[in-house]
Design a protein around this motif. Sequence first.
Motif, short mmCIF file in Angstrom:
data_model
loop_
_atom_site.label_atom_id
_atom_site.label_comp_id
_atom_site.label_asym_id
_atom_site.label_seq_id
_atom_site.Cartn_x
_atom_site.Cartn_y
_atom_site.Cartn_z
N HIS A 63 11.97 -2.04 -7.53
CA HIS A 63 10.67 -1.81 -6.88
C HIS A 63 9.59 -2.68 -7.50
O HIS A 63 9.40 -2.67 -8.73
N HIS A 65 5.66 -4.97 -6.31
CA HIS A 65 4.75 -5.60 -5.34
C HIS A 65 4.27 -6.85 -6.06
O HIS A 65 3.28 -6.82 -6.79
N HIS A 229 7.70 4.30 -0.37
CA HIS A 229 7.26 5.15 -1.48
C HIS A 229 7.42 6.61 -1.08
O HIS A 229 7.10 6.97 0.05
N HIS A 266 9.69 5.89 -6.76
CA HIS A 266 9.03 6.94 -7.55
C HIS A 266 9.77 8.27 -7.54
O HIS A 266 10.40 8.63 -8.50
N ASP A 317 7.45 -1.66 -10.64
CA ASP A 317 6.36 -1.40 -9.70
C ASP A 317 5.36 -2.55 -9.77
O ASP A 317 5.47 -3.45 -10.60
ZN LIG Z 1 4.95 0.73 -5.36
#
Ligand SMILES: [Zn+2]
Length: 445
Positions: A63, A65, A229, A266, A317
Amino acid sequence: MSEVLIRGAEVVVTMDGARREVAGGDVLVRGGVIAAVGQGLTSAGRVVEAKGCVVTPGLVNTHHHLYQTLTRAVPGGQDALLFGWLKTLYPIWGRFGPEEIFVSAQVGLAELALSGCTLTSDHLYLYPNGARLDDTIAAAREVGLRFHPTRGAMSIGESAGGLPPDTLMEREAAILEDSIRVVDAFHDASEGSMLRVGLAPCSPFSVSRDLMREAALLARDKRVMLHTHLAENDEDVAYSLAQFGCRPGQYAEDLGWTGPDVWHAHCVKLDAGEISLFARSQTGVAHCPCSNCRLGSGIAPLRAMRDAGVPVGLGVDGSASNDAGNLIGEARQAMLLQRVARGADAMSVREALEVATLGGAQVLGRPDCGSLEPGKRADLAIWDLSGIEAAGAWDPVAALLLCGPTRVRDLFVEGRQVVGDGQMLTLDLPRVIERQRQLARALAL
Ligand SMILES: [Zn+2]
Protein backbone atom coordinates in the motif's frame (compact mmCIF):
# COMPACT_ATOMS: atom_id res chain seq x y z
CA MET A 1 21.49 -16.44 -20.39
CA SER A 2 23.33 -14.11 -18.00
CA GLU A 3 24.21 -15.42 -14.56
CA VAL A 4 24.89 -13.70 -11.26
CA LEU A 5 26.25 -15.63 -8.27
CA ILE A 6 25.77 -14.02 -4.88
CA ARG A 7 28.41 -15.78 -2.84
CA GLY A 8 29.29 -16.41 0.77
CA ALA A 9 26.51 -14.55 2.58
CA GLU A 10 26.56 -14.70 6.38
CA VAL A 11 23.09 -16.17 5.96
CA VAL A 12 20.53 -16.51 3.17
CA VAL A 13 16.95 -16.24 4.45
CA THR A 14 14.96 -18.26 1.91
CA MET A 15 11.35 -18.05 3.18
CA ASP A 16 10.83 -21.40 1.46
CA GLY A 17 8.36 -23.97 2.78
CA ALA A 18 10.76 -25.05 5.54
CA ARG A 19 11.82 -21.42 6.23
CA ARG A 20 15.38 -22.55 5.61
CA GLU A 21 18.24 -20.22 6.54
CA VAL A 22 21.51 -21.10 4.81
CA ALA A 23 24.65 -20.07 6.68
CA GLY A 24 27.54 -19.26 4.37
CA GLY A 25 24.96 -19.35 1.59
CA ASP A 26 25.03 -18.61 -2.11
CA VAL A 27 22.24 -17.66 -4.51
CA LEU A 28 22.60 -18.36 -8.23
CA VAL A 29 20.49 -16.17 -10.50
CA ARG A 30 20.02 -17.06 -14.14
CA GLY A 31 18.19 -14.49 -16.26
CA GLY A 32 15.31 -13.22 -14.14
CA VAL A 33 14.94 -16.39 -12.09
CA ILE A 34 16.56 -18.05 -9.05
CA ALA A 35 18.47 -21.09 -10.33
CA ALA A 36 19.84 -22.41 -7.03
CA VAL A 37 20.27 -21.62 -3.32
CA GLY A 38 22.91 -23.47 -1.33
CA GLN A 39 26.56 -23.61 -0.36
CA GLY A 40 29.62 -23.84 -2.60
CA LEU A 41 27.78 -22.90 -5.81
CA THR A 42 29.84 -21.87 -8.83
CA SER A 43 29.23 -19.81 -11.93
CA ALA A 44 31.16 -18.60 -14.95
CA GLY A 45 29.14 -15.35 -14.79
CA ARG A 46 29.35 -12.33 -12.53
CA VAL A 47 30.12 -12.93 -8.85
CA VAL A 48 28.86 -10.65 -6.09
CA GLU A 49 30.64 -11.26 -2.78
CA ALA A 50 28.22 -11.15 0.16
CA LYS A 51 30.57 -11.70 3.10
CA GLY A 52 29.09 -10.18 6.25
CA CYS A 53 25.69 -9.78 4.59
CA VAL A 54 22.22 -11.19 5.07
CA VAL A 55 20.38 -11.98 1.84
CA THR A 56 16.59 -11.90 1.96
CA PRO A 57 13.81 -12.07 -0.60
CA GLY A 58 12.94 -8.58 -1.83
CA LEU A 59 10.40 -6.93 0.45
CA VAL A 60 6.88 -6.36 -0.88
CA ASN A 61 4.97 -3.12 -0.32
CA THR A 62 1.21 -3.57 -0.55
CA HIS A 63 0.00 0.00 0.00
CA HIS A 64 1.35 3.38 -1.05
CA HIS A 65 0.36 6.70 -2.58
CA LEU A 66 3.63 7.57 -4.27
CA TYR A 67 2.48 11.07 -5.20
CA GLN A 68 2.40 12.03 -1.52
CA THR A 69 6.20 12.16 -1.28
CA LEU A 70 5.67 15.76 -2.41
CA THR A 71 3.61 16.62 0.67
CA ARG A 72 5.58 15.21 3.57
CA ALA A 73 5.54 17.00 6.91
CA VAL A 74 3.06 19.66 5.75
CA PRO A 75 2.53 21.87 8.83
CA GLY A 76 -1.30 21.88 8.82
CA GLY A 77 -1.49 18.11 8.61
CA GLN A 78 1.18 17.09 11.07
CA ASP A 79 -1.03 16.61 14.09
CA ALA A 80 -4.45 15.90 12.57
CA LEU A 81 -6.57 12.75 12.57
CA LEU A 82 -7.29 11.09 9.22
CA PHE A 83 -10.24 13.20 8.06
CA GLY A 84 -8.67 16.51 9.15
CA TRP A 85 -5.36 15.50 7.60
CA LEU A 86 -7.10 14.74 4.30
CA LYS A 87 -8.93 18.07 4.31
CA THR A 88 -5.63 19.93 4.75
CA LEU A 89 -3.95 18.10 1.88
CA TYR A 90 -6.69 17.78 -0.75
CA PRO A 91 -6.35 21.40 -2.00
CA ILE A 92 -2.57 21.03 -2.35
CA TRP A 93 -2.92 17.76 -4.28
CA GLY A 94 -5.43 19.53 -6.52
CA ARG A 95 -2.55 21.63 -7.89
CA PHE A 96 -0.52 18.59 -9.01
CA GLY A 97 -0.05 17.74 -12.70
CA PRO A 98 1.76 15.03 -14.69
CA GLU A 99 5.27 16.15 -13.72
CA GLU A 100 4.44 16.22 -9.99
CA ILE A 101 3.02 12.70 -10.27
CA PHE A 102 6.07 11.43 -12.22
CA VAL A 103 8.81 12.97 -10.06
CA SER A 104 7.13 12.11 -6.74
CA ALA A 105 6.80 8.51 -7.96
CA GLN A 106 10.52 8.41 -8.88
CA VAL A 107 11.34 9.57 -5.34
CA GLY A 108 8.93 7.16 -3.65
CA LEU A 109 10.07 4.19 -5.70
CA ALA A 110 13.76 4.93 -5.14
CA GLU A 111 13.13 5.29 -1.42
CA LEU A 112 11.44 1.89 -1.40
CA ALA A 113 14.25 0.29 -3.41
CA LEU A 114 16.89 1.59 -1.00
CA SER A 115 14.94 0.04 1.88
CA GLY A 116 14.82 -3.43 0.32
CA CYS A 117 11.59 -3.34 -1.68
CA THR A 118 11.47 -5.12 -5.04
CA LEU A 119 7.68 -5.23 -5.63
CA THR A 120 5.30 -2.43 -4.80
CA SER A 121 1.71 -1.51 -5.42
CA ASP A 122 0.57 2.08 -5.69
CA HIS A 123 -2.86 3.61 -5.12
CA LEU A 124 -3.35 6.72 -7.25
CA TYR A 125 -6.86 8.09 -6.79
CA LEU A 126 -6.58 11.66 -8.06
CA TYR A 127 -5.81 12.81 -11.57
CA PRO A 128 -5.66 16.62 -11.53
CA ASN A 129 -4.59 18.76 -14.48
CA GLY A 130 -4.00 15.96 -16.97
CA ALA A 131 -2.16 13.54 -14.64
CA ARG A 132 -2.56 9.85 -15.54
CA LEU A 133 -1.69 6.45 -14.11
CA ASP A 134 0.75 6.29 -17.03
CA ASP A 135 2.95 8.86 -15.23
CA THR A 136 3.66 6.50 -12.32
CA ILE A 137 4.15 3.57 -14.68
CA ALA A 138 6.81 5.54 -16.58
CA ALA A 139 8.59 6.20 -13.26
CA ALA A 140 8.47 2.53 -12.21
CA ARG A 141 9.88 1.39 -15.55
CA GLU A 142 12.79 3.76 -15.10
CA VAL A 143 13.48 2.81 -11.47
CA GLY A 144 13.10 -0.89 -12.27
CA LEU A 145 10.81 -2.13 -9.48
CA ARG A 146 8.12 -4.72 -10.10
CA PHE A 147 4.99 -2.57 -10.06
CA HIS A 148 1.29 -3.07 -9.30
CA PRO A 149 -0.29 0.36 -9.86
CA THR A 150 -3.99 0.65 -9.09
CA ARG A 151 -6.42 2.94 -10.88
CA GLY A 152 -7.97 4.74 -7.92
CA ALA A 153 -10.87 7.18 -8.03
CA MET A 154 -12.99 9.67 -6.11
CA SER A 155 -16.50 10.65 -7.19
CA ILE A 156 -18.41 11.86 -4.11
CA GLY A 157 -17.29 15.39 -3.32
CA GLU A 158 -18.21 17.77 -0.53
CA SER A 159 -21.42 18.94 -2.19
CA ALA A 160 -22.69 15.36 -2.25
CA GLY A 161 -21.80 14.65 1.39
CA GLY A 162 -18.32 13.22 0.74
CA LEU A 163 -15.03 14.36 2.21
CA PRO A 164 -12.92 15.60 -0.76
CA PRO A 165 -13.47 18.90 -2.59
CA ASP A 166 -15.60 18.74 -5.75
CA THR A 167 -12.67 19.90 -7.89
CA LEU A 168 -10.89 16.55 -7.40
CA MET A 169 -13.95 14.53 -8.46
CA GLU A 170 -14.23 12.52 -11.65
CA ARG A 171 -17.43 11.33 -13.33
CA GLU A 172 -18.02 7.65 -12.62
CA ALA A 173 -18.43 6.80 -16.31
CA ALA A 174 -15.07 8.42 -17.05
CA ILE A 175 -13.45 6.51 -14.16
CA LEU A 176 -14.62 3.18 -15.54
CA GLU A 177 -13.61 4.12 -19.06
CA ASP A 178 -10.08 5.06 -17.98
CA SER A 179 -9.88 1.91 -15.83
CA ILE A 180 -10.52 -0.18 -18.94
CA ARG A 181 -7.93 1.85 -20.87
CA VAL A 182 -5.13 1.32 -18.35
CA VAL A 183 -5.86 -2.39 -17.84
CA ASP A 184 -5.91 -3.01 -21.60
CA ALA A 185 -2.78 -0.92 -22.18
CA PHE A 186 -0.58 -2.09 -19.31
CA HIS A 187 -1.77 -5.17 -17.39
CA ASP A 188 0.46 -8.22 -17.82
CA ALA A 189 -0.91 -11.36 -16.15
CA SER A 190 2.00 -13.62 -17.10
CA GLU A 191 4.35 -15.28 -14.60
CA GLY A 192 7.26 -12.98 -13.84
CA SER A 193 5.18 -9.96 -14.85
CA MET A 194 6.78 -6.60 -14.06
CA LEU A 195 3.47 -4.74 -14.22
CA ARG A 196 -0.04 -5.60 -13.09
CA VAL A 197 -2.84 -3.09 -12.87
CA GLY A 198 -5.59 -3.17 -10.23
CA LEU A 199 -8.81 -1.18 -9.69
CA ALA A 200 -9.09 0.90 -6.54
CA PRO A 201 -11.88 3.37 -5.77
CA CYS A 202 -10.35 5.44 -2.98
CA SER A 203 -12.54 4.51 -0.04
CA PRO A 204 -16.18 3.95 0.87
CA PHE A 205 -16.39 7.63 1.89
CA SER A 206 -15.28 9.07 -1.46
CA VAL A 207 -17.09 6.98 -4.10
CA SER A 208 -20.66 5.73 -4.52
CA ARG A 209 -21.97 2.28 -3.75
CA ASP A 210 -22.58 1.92 -7.51
CA LEU A 211 -18.96 2.61 -8.39
CA MET A 212 -17.74 0.10 -5.78
CA ARG A 213 -20.02 -2.53 -7.32
CA GLU A 214 -19.16 -1.64 -10.92
CA ALA A 215 -15.43 -1.70 -10.17
CA ALA A 216 -15.77 -5.19 -8.67
CA LEU A 217 -17.65 -6.43 -11.75
CA LEU A 218 -15.09 -4.87 -14.10
CA ALA A 219 -12.16 -6.32 -12.13
CA ARG A 220 -13.63 -9.83 -12.34
CA ASP A 221 -14.32 -9.37 -16.05
CA LYS A 222 -10.71 -8.26 -16.67
CA ARG A 223 -9.20 -10.68 -14.10
CA VAL A 224 -7.40 -7.93 -12.21
CA MET A 225 -7.27 -7.26 -8.46
CA LEU A 226 -9.28 -4.84 -6.31
CA HIS A 227 -7.93 -2.52 -3.64
CA THR A 228 -9.28 0.19 -1.34
CA HIS A 229 -9.04 1.64 2.19
CA LEU A 230 -11.19 -0.03 4.84
CA ALA A 231 -11.89 0.32 8.56
CA GLU A 232 -8.94 2.64 9.06
CA ASN A 233 -10.07 4.24 12.32
CA ASP A 234 -13.10 4.87 14.53
CA GLU A 235 -14.34 7.77 12.37
CA ASP A 236 -14.23 5.49 9.35
CA VAL A 237 -16.36 2.83 11.08
CA ALA A 238 -18.78 5.48 12.39
CA TYR A 239 -19.18 6.83 8.84
CA SER A 240 -19.99 3.34 7.58
CA LEU A 241 -22.57 2.74 10.31
CA ALA A 242 -24.19 6.14 9.74
CA GLN A 243 -24.18 6.16 5.92
CA PHE A 244 -24.56 2.47 5.07
CA GLY A 245 -26.12 1.05 8.25
CA CYS A 246 -23.47 -1.62 8.58
CA ARG A 247 -19.84 -2.19 9.52
CA PRO A 248 -17.13 -1.86 6.83
CA GLY A 249 -16.66 -5.63 6.44
CA GLN A 250 -20.35 -6.12 5.72
CA TYR A 251 -20.32 -3.24 3.24
CA ALA A 252 -17.35 -4.79 1.44
CA GLU A 253 -18.95 -8.22 1.31
CA ASP A 254 -22.28 -6.88 0.03
CA LEU A 255 -20.57 -5.12 -2.89
CA GLY A 256 -18.37 -8.03 -3.99
CA TRP A 257 -15.27 -6.68 -2.26
CA THR A 258 -14.10 -9.90 -0.59
CA GLY A 259 -12.05 -12.76 -2.03
CA PRO A 260 -8.44 -13.67 -2.83
CA ASP A 261 -8.41 -11.03 -5.60
CA VAL A 262 -9.15 -8.21 -3.12
CA TRP A 263 -6.92 -6.49 -0.58
CA HIS A 264 -7.85 -3.70 1.80
CA ALA A 265 -5.51 -1.15 3.34
CA HIS A 266 -5.34 -0.62 7.13
CA CYS A 267 -8.22 -2.69 8.60
CA VAL A 268 -7.22 -1.34 12.02
CA LYS A 269 -10.77 -1.68 13.30
CA LEU A 270 -11.84 -5.07 11.96
CA ASP A 271 -13.82 -6.93 14.62
CA ALA A 272 -13.74 -10.69 15.23
CA GLY A 273 -16.56 -11.34 12.75
CA GLU A 274 -14.81 -9.33 10.05
CA ILE A 275 -11.51 -11.10 10.67
CA SER A 276 -13.21 -14.43 10.22
CA LEU A 277 -14.94 -13.17 7.05
CA PHE A 278 -11.57 -12.12 5.64
CA ALA A 279 -10.00 -15.47 6.59
CA ARG A 280 -12.86 -17.49 5.05
CA SER A 281 -12.80 -15.49 1.85
CA GLN A 282 -8.98 -15.10 1.79
CA THR A 283 -9.38 -11.34 1.48
CA GLY A 284 -5.99 -9.66 1.90
CA VAL A 285 -4.90 -6.83 4.19
CA ALA A 286 -2.20 -4.19 3.75
CA HIS A 287 -1.01 -3.48 7.29
CA CYS A 288 0.48 0.03 7.59
CA PRO A 289 1.81 0.36 11.16
CA CYS A 290 3.72 3.68 10.85
CA SER A 291 0.80 5.41 9.17
CA ASN A 292 -1.55 4.05 11.84
CA CYS A 293 0.76 5.48 14.53
CA ARG A 294 1.24 8.79 12.75
CA LEU A 295 -2.51 9.38 12.35
CA GLY A 296 -3.33 7.90 15.76
CA SER A 297 -5.63 5.36 14.11
CA GLY A 298 -4.84 2.50 16.49
CA ILE A 299 -3.08 -0.87 16.45
CA ALA A 300 -4.32 -3.23 13.75
CA PRO A 301 -5.12 -6.77 14.95
CA LEU A 302 -2.20 -8.26 13.03
CA ARG A 303 -1.71 -11.13 15.50
CA ALA A 304 -5.40 -12.07 15.35
CA MET A 305 -5.50 -11.77 11.55
CA ARG A 306 -2.42 -13.97 11.14
CA ASP A 307 -3.74 -16.54 13.61
CA ALA A 308 -7.05 -16.68 11.75
CA GLY A 309 -5.30 -17.15 8.40
CA VAL A 310 -5.96 -13.74 6.83
CA PRO A 311 -3.32 -12.95 4.16
CA VAL A 312 -1.44 -9.89 5.44
CA GLY A 313 1.34 -7.84 3.88
CA LEU A 314 2.98 -4.57 4.86
CA GLY A 315 2.42 -1.10 3.44
CA VAL A 316 4.35 2.09 4.05
CA ASP A 317 1.20 4.02 3.02
CA GLY A 318 1.52 7.46 1.44
CA SER A 319 4.54 9.41 2.57
CA ALA A 320 2.34 12.25 3.78
CA SER A 321 1.05 10.04 6.59
CA ASN A 322 4.16 8.15 7.57
CA ASP A 323 6.12 10.36 6.45
CA ALA A 324 8.89 7.96 5.52
CA GLY A 325 8.71 5.24 2.89
CA ASN A 326 11.22 2.85 4.42
CA LEU A 327 9.86 -0.68 4.10
CA ILE A 328 12.32 -2.51 6.36
CA GLY A 329 11.50 0.17 8.96
CA GLU A 330 7.84 -0.73 8.50
CA ALA A 331 8.60 -4.39 9.27
CA ARG A 332 10.31 -3.34 12.52
CA GLN A 333 7.35 -1.12 13.40
CA ALA A 334 4.86 -3.94 12.73
CA MET A 335 6.78 -6.17 15.13
CA LEU A 336 7.07 -3.48 17.82
CA LEU A 337 3.42 -2.45 17.63
CA GLN A 338 2.11 -5.99 18.18
CA ARG A 339 4.38 -6.14 21.21
CA VAL A 340 2.87 -2.92 22.56
CA ALA A 341 -0.57 -4.46 22.21
CA ARG A 342 0.11 -8.03 23.29
CA GLY A 343 3.53 -8.47 24.90
CA ALA A 344 7.09 -9.22 23.86
CA ASP A 345 6.27 -12.66 22.44
CA ALA A 346 3.46 -11.39 20.20
CA MET A 347 5.57 -11.20 17.06
CA SER A 348 9.06 -12.43 16.30
CA VAL A 349 11.55 -10.85 13.90
CA ARG A 350 11.26 -13.83 11.59
CA GLU A 351 7.48 -13.62 11.45
CA ALA A 352 7.64 -9.88 10.71
CA LEU A 353 10.11 -10.62 7.90
CA GLU A 354 7.73 -13.26 6.58
CA VAL A 355 4.87 -10.75 6.51
CA ALA A 356 7.18 -8.28 4.71
CA THR A 357 8.13 -10.78 1.99
CA LEU A 358 5.97 -13.88 1.51
CA GLY A 359 2.94 -12.24 3.11
CA GLY A 360 3.01 -9.29 0.73
CA ALA A 361 3.53 -11.54 -2.30
CA GLN A 362 0.49 -13.58 -1.27
CA VAL A 363 -1.64 -10.45 -0.81
CA LEU A 364 -0.69 -9.22 -4.30
CA GLY A 365 -1.37 -12.62 -5.88
CA ARG A 366 2.28 -13.32 -6.67
CA PRO A 367 3.21 -16.94 -5.88
CA ASP A 368 6.21 -16.40 -8.18
CA CYS A 369 7.70 -13.85 -5.72
CA GLY A 370 8.37 -13.57 -1.99
CA SER A 371 10.88 -16.38 -1.41
CA LEU A 372 14.33 -17.46 -2.60
CA GLU A 373 13.81 -20.87 -4.20
CA PRO A 374 14.71 -22.32 -7.59
CA GLY A 375 12.14 -21.21 -10.13
CA LYS A 376 11.04 -18.09 -8.23
CA ARG A 377 11.72 -14.63 -9.63
CA ALA A 378 15.16 -13.24 -8.80
CA ASP A 379 14.03 -10.43 -6.48
CA LEU A 380 16.43 -10.13 -3.57
CA ALA A 381 17.95 -7.73 -1.10
CA ILE A 382 21.52 -7.84 0.26
CA TRP A 383 21.95 -6.24 3.69
CA ASP A 384 25.43 -5.40 4.95
CA LEU A 385 25.54 -6.28 8.65
CA SER A 386 29.18 -5.24 9.08
CA GLY A 387 28.40 -1.62 9.93
CA ILE A 388 27.88 0.14 13.25
CA GLU A 389 24.16 -0.69 13.59
CA ALA A 390 24.62 -4.42 14.03
CA ALA A 391 28.12 -4.48 15.53
CA GLY A 392 28.00 -7.03 18.36
CA ALA A 393 24.82 -8.74 17.17
CA TRP A 394 24.67 -12.50 17.83
CA ASP A 395 21.93 -13.41 15.37
CA PRO A 396 22.27 -11.65 12.00
CA VAL A 397 18.68 -12.34 10.93
CA ALA A 398 17.20 -10.99 14.15
CA ALA A 399 19.63 -8.06 13.94
CA LEU A 400 18.04 -6.96 10.69
CA LEU A 401 14.94 -5.74 12.53
CA LEU A 402 16.25 -5.35 16.07
CA CYS A 403 19.30 -3.28 15.03
CA GLY A 404 19.57 -2.40 11.36
CA PRO A 405 20.76 -1.46 8.75
CA THR A 406 17.71 0.25 7.24
CA ARG A 407 19.24 0.60 3.79
CA VAL A 408 20.24 -2.20 1.42
CA ARG A 409 23.72 -2.64 0.05
CA ASP A 410 22.46 -4.22 -3.18
CA LEU A 411 19.04 -4.92 -4.66
CA PHE A 412 18.11 -7.14 -7.59
CA VAL A 413 14.73 -7.19 -9.34
CA GLU A 414 14.10 -9.87 -11.97
CA GLY A 415 17.86 -10.47 -11.88
CA ARG A 416 18.64 -6.84 -12.74
CA GLN A 417 20.64 -4.78 -10.24
CA VAL A 418 18.75 -1.67 -9.13
CA VAL A 419 20.85 -0.68 -6.09
CA GLY A 420 24.63 -1.17 -5.78
CA ASP A 421 26.76 -0.23 -2.78
CA GLY A 422 23.78 1.61 -1.31
CA GLN A 423 23.28 3.81 -4.41
CA MET A 424 20.54 3.84 -7.04
CA LEU A 425 21.93 2.51 -10.31
CA THR A 426 18.87 3.17 -12.45
CA LEU A 427 18.38 6.89 -12.03
CA ASP A 428 20.29 10.03 -11.17
CA LEU A 429 18.94 10.34 -7.64
CA PRO A 430 20.50 13.71 -6.66
CA ARG A 431 18.97 15.27 -9.77
CA VAL A 432 15.56 13.74 -9.01
CA ILE A 433 15.68 14.92 -5.39
CA GLU A 434 16.55 18.46 -6.50
CA ARG A 435 13.61 18.51 -8.92
CA GLN A 436 11.31 17.20 -6.17
CA ARG A 437 12.52 20.03 -3.88
CA GLN A 438 11.73 22.60 -6.56
CA LEU A 439 8.25 21.18 -7.10
CA ALA A 440 7.52 21.10 -3.35
CA ARG A 441 8.67 24.73 -3.01
CA ALA A 442 6.40 25.78 -5.89
CA LEU A 443 3.42 24.01 -4.29
CA ALA A 444 4.07 25.75 -0.98
CA LEU A 445 3.84 29.24 -2.53
ZN1 LIG B 1 -3.64 4.92 1.99
